[in-house]
Design a protein around this motif. Structure first.
Motif, PDB file in Angstrom:
ATOM      1  N   VAL A 107      11.741   0.198  -4.611  1.00 40.88           N
ATOM      2  CA  VAL A 107      10.948  -0.039  -3.404  1.00 40.88           C
ATOM      3  C   VAL A 107       9.944  -1.157  -3.635  1.00 40.88           C
ATOM      4  O   VAL A 107       9.758  -2.058  -2.791  1.00 40.88           O
ATOM      5  N   VAL A 108       9.282  -1.100  -4.801  1.00 40.95           N
ATOM      6  CA  VAL A 108       8.279  -2.123  -5.113  1.00 40.95           C
ATOM      7  C   VAL A 108       8.937  -3.504  -5.222  1.00 40.95           C
ATOM      8  O   VAL A 108       8.398  -4.523  -4.753  1.00 40.95           O
ATOM      9  N   ILE A 110       0.867  -1.187   0.000  1.00 34.12           N
ATOM     10  CA  ILE A 110       0.000   0.000   0.000  1.00 34.12           C
ATOM     11  C   ILE A 110       0.902   1.234   0.000  1.00 34.12           C
ATOM     12  O   ILE A 110       1.753   1.370   0.885  1.00 34.12           O
ATOM     13  N   ILE A 111       0.718   2.088  -1.023  1.00 34.29           N
ATOM     14  CA  ILE A 111       1.483   3.340  -1.112  1.00 34.29           C
ATOM     15  C   ILE A 111       0.521   4.479  -0.819  1.00 34.29           C
ATOM     16  O   ILE A 111      -0.516   4.623  -1.485  1.00 34.29           O
ATOM     17  N   THR A 112       0.840   5.289   0.190  1.00 37.36           N
ATOM     18  CA  THR A 112      -0.099   6.333   0.594  1.00 37.36           C
ATOM     19  C   THR A 112       0.632   7.650   0.872  1.00 37.36           C
ATOM     20  O   THR A 112       1.751   7.669   1.394  1.00 37.36           O
ATOM     21  N   ASP A 113      -0.052   8.731   0.488  1.00 37.31           N
ATOM     22  CA  ASP A 113       0.440  10.061   0.819  1.00 37.31           C
ATOM     23  C   ASP A 113       0.217  10.303   2.303  1.00 37.31           C
ATOM     24  O   ASP A 113      -0.608   9.631   2.946  1.00 37.31           O
ATOM     25  N   ILE A 114       0.959  11.236   2.886  1.00 33.82           N
ATOM     26  CA  ILE A 114       0.784  11.544   4.305  1.00 33.82           C
ATOM     27  C   ILE A 114      -0.312  12.577   4.496  1.00 33.82           C
ATOM     28  O   ILE A 114      -1.244  12.388   5.292  1.00 33.82           O
ATOM     29  N   VAL A 146       3.596  -0.926   3.927  1.00 31.79           N
ATOM     30  CA  VAL A 146       3.055   0.420   3.736  1.00 31.79           C
ATOM     31  C   VAL A 146       4.215   1.367   3.439  1.00 31.79           C
ATOM     32  O   VAL A 146       5.147   1.485   4.248  1.00 31.79           O
ATOM     33  N   VAL A 147       4.161   2.012   2.257  1.00 32.06           N
ATOM     34  CA  VAL A 147       5.178   2.978   1.850  1.00 32.06           C
ATOM     35  C   VAL A 147       4.543   4.364   1.869  1.00 32.06           C
ATOM     36  O   VAL A 147       3.466   4.570   1.269  1.00 32.06           O
ATOM     37  N   LEU A 148       5.197   5.319   2.556  1.00 31.20           N
ATOM     38  CA  LEU A 148       4.656   6.668   2.692  1.00 31.20           C
ATOM     39  C   LEU A 148       5.266   7.597   1.640  1.00 31.20           C
ATOM     40  O   LEU A 148       6.464   7.500   1.332  1.00 31.20           O
ATOM     41  N   GLY A 193       6.028   0.747  12.017  1.00 28.75           N
ATOM     42  CA  GLY A 193       5.706  -0.336  11.093  1.00 28.75           C
ATOM     43  C   GLY A 193       5.711   0.009   9.629  1.00 28.75           C
ATOM     44  O   GLY A 193       5.424  -0.869   8.803  1.00 28.75           O
ATOM     45  N   ALA A 194       5.994   1.275   9.252  1.00 27.07           N
ATOM     46  CA  ALA A 194       6.060   1.616   7.824  1.00 27.07           C
ATOM     47  C   ALA A 194       7.218   0.865   7.180  1.00 27.07           C
ATOM     48  O   ALA A 194       8.296   0.702   7.786  1.00 27.07           O
ATOM     49  N   TYR A 195       7.022   0.381   5.957  1.00 30.41           N
ATOM     50  CA  TYR A 195       8.061  -0.380   5.274  1.00 30.41           C
ATOM     51  C   TYR A 195       9.160   0.538   4.727  1.00 30.41           C
ATOM     52  O   TYR A 195      10.338   0.226   4.836  1.00 30.41           O
ATOM     53  N   ASP A 196       8.739   1.679   4.127  1.00 36.40           N
ATOM     54  CA  ASP A 196       9.711   2.616   3.549  1.00 36.40           C
ATOM     55  C   ASP A 196       8.984   3.922   3.252  1.00 36.40           C
ATOM     56  O   ASP A 196       7.786   4.058   3.540  1.00 36.40           O
TER      57      ASP A 196
END
Length: 482
Positions: free
Chosen positions: A113-114, A48-52, A77-79, A96-99
């Motif tokens: 990253v992916v 899951i890639i999400t904006d902050i 979860v990538v921010l 817990g964020a992945y990157d």
């Protein structure tokens, strides 16, 4: 790989979707983080890639919700961070964020990253499969061990005769309950009294093995079968050269061989009087010396004794030490003779019939009512052992599905030779003309008075009083205890 993208900026959302599609992935774009969370809870997304910075729900809150839900806690979860979000993104890694990816997003960094996330998810999946296979294998091994253990315990009971204990009568059930209680405390010595053939050693083994079984040794000594001059060496062992004829290297005694198991002294009344103080010292101090030895040895075993003679009477006659008797009697069991617990006869007869039929490969599977009636009417002076020997003889001579009266003719022919429990054929009391008083009788008090009169007649000799009353010494003993 399915990838959930969350960004309230339509241009950024569109760009990320195109790049990920070109990389061969399956993107699912969402501008609303609330709807994106609902979708993540419905469908599994490894990444899951999400904006902050987003309305309704920021990326950090979304991260925490995803990591606190079992369905989504394993996803990466990538921010997406702007210049002012760097400190927040670094802090999110601890939660817990992945990157994280900096804006503007570089396609090569996104691809790297992916790719790392895909490898991470593949490892998680492999570990999960390995863990499931390991859990399955552990359960299979545990089930196998449990079955093997139960089979071993069953064999243990069969080999040592524990299965011969049948508790149809209240008296036998009480003995078995007490035996289970004594099993739980190995420090308590147990004295088992009963006539010959009542199954004292079987009860001793039940105390030792319990219901679950025990891998510790059960060491039995028949005190009546050992010459008095060899008894001390047999019990305590001896060092080299301790006496003429001793083994050159010395020998371990039964106390030592019992280790942390059970030492069973059968017919303990036959133990030499001179040796009884030494056994008492072992029970008190839990230590002993070999014959001719100087090194003190620890004694850790349980002690169970059995007697077919009235030890209390022997104590009164000075033939058995009083202090040892009371030390052995901390745990006390009295096994009633078979004639006093006839409820056990049917179950015992069926048990012995099945066992002997299997051993001798005969057809017997049941006992007819007529044959059972014959067995129930026997006095069984030899108790359970005599019953078992009788069944074995019938199975040895005959072969049929059902044990019938004609298979027990040898038993009925000798029945007249028995005097049931010593009861005289003609009672000295005129029972036909016996008149009862009008007032209610206290049967317990009347029985007690008769017993006391019998004891007075024979000057306290319990064996003679029991024979006169037509009961066993142990039945008299239980009456006196009441």
């Amino acid at each position: 790989m399915r990838i959930l993208i969350v960004d309230d900026n339509p241009t950024s959302l569109q760009s990320l979707s195109v790049v990920l599609s070109d990389l061969g992935h399956d993107p699912a774009p969402f501008a609303d983080p609330v709807r994106a969370l609902e979708e993540a809870l419905r469908t599994h997304y490894p990444l899951i890639i999400t904006d902050i910075r987003m309305p309704r729900m920021d990326g950090i809150t979304l991260l925490r919700k995803l990591k606190s839900t079992p369905h989504t806690e394993t996803c990466d979860v990538v921010l997406i961070t702007g210049h002012g979000d760097m400190e927040t993104a670094v802090g999110a890694l601890r939660h817990g964020a992945y990157d994280y990816l900096n804006k503007p997003i570089n396609a090569r960094e996104l691809a790297a990253v992916v790719e790392r996330s895909a490898e991470h998810q593949a490892l998680l999946l492999e570990n999960r499969d390995l863990r499931q296979n390991l859990d399955l294998r552990v359960r299979e091994v545990a089930d196998t061990l449990h079955r093997d253990l139960e089979e071993a315990r069953t064999c243990l009971r069969q080999v040592f005769g524990i299965g011969s204990v049948v508790s149809e009568s209240p008296a036998t059930e009480q003995v078995m309950n007490d035996a289970r209680m004594f099993h739980n405390d190995p420090s308590v010595p147990v004295l088992i009294e009963g006539e010959t053939g009542t199954g004292k050693e079987i009860i001793a083994r039940l105390i030792h093995f319990g219901e679950a079984g025990s891998m510790h040794p059960f060491v039995a000594i028949n005190c009546a079968a050992i010459p008095h001059e060899l008894f001390e060496s047999e019990l305590f062992g001896h060092e080299a050269g301790a006496y003429t004829g001793s083994r050159a290297g010395g020998s371990a005694g039964k106390l030592e061989l019992a280790a942390e198991g059970t030492l069973f002294l059968d017919e303990v009344a036959e133990m030499p009087l001179s040796l009884q103080p030494k056994l008492l010292r072992v029970l008190e101090d839990r230590t002993y010396y070999r014959v001719g030895g100087l090194r003190k040895r620890d004694f850790r075993a349980r002690v169970i004794c059995a007697a077919n003679r009235d030890l209390e009477e022997l104590v009164e006659r000075g033939l058995f030490r009083r202090d040892l008797y009371h030390r052995l009697k901390v745990g006390h069991l009295v096994i009633p003779p078979l004639r006093e617990r006839r409820e056990d006869i049917p179950a015992l007869a069926r048990l012995f019939l099945t066992r002997q039929a299997e051993r001798k490969r005969k057809q017997f599977t049941s006992v007819s009512p007529q044959a059972m009636d014959i067995l129930l009417r026997q006095p069984w002076p030899g108790n359970v052992r005599e019953l078992e020997n009788t069944i074995e003889r019938a199975v040895l001579i005959h072969d049929a599905p059902t044990l019938r009266p004609e298979h027990l003719t040898f038993l009925t022919e000798r029945q007249s030779a028995y005097s049931c429990a010593g009861v005289p054929k003609k009672l000295p009391l005129d029972l036909e003309n016996l008149e009862l008083p009008e007032a209610p009788l206290d049967l317990e008090a009347l029985t007690t008075a008769i017993v006391q009169k019998a004891l007075d007649r024979f000057e306290g000799n319990k064996s003679k009083a029991a024979a006169y009353l037509g009961i066993s010494r142990f039945a008299l003993h239980r009456r006196l205890q009441k």
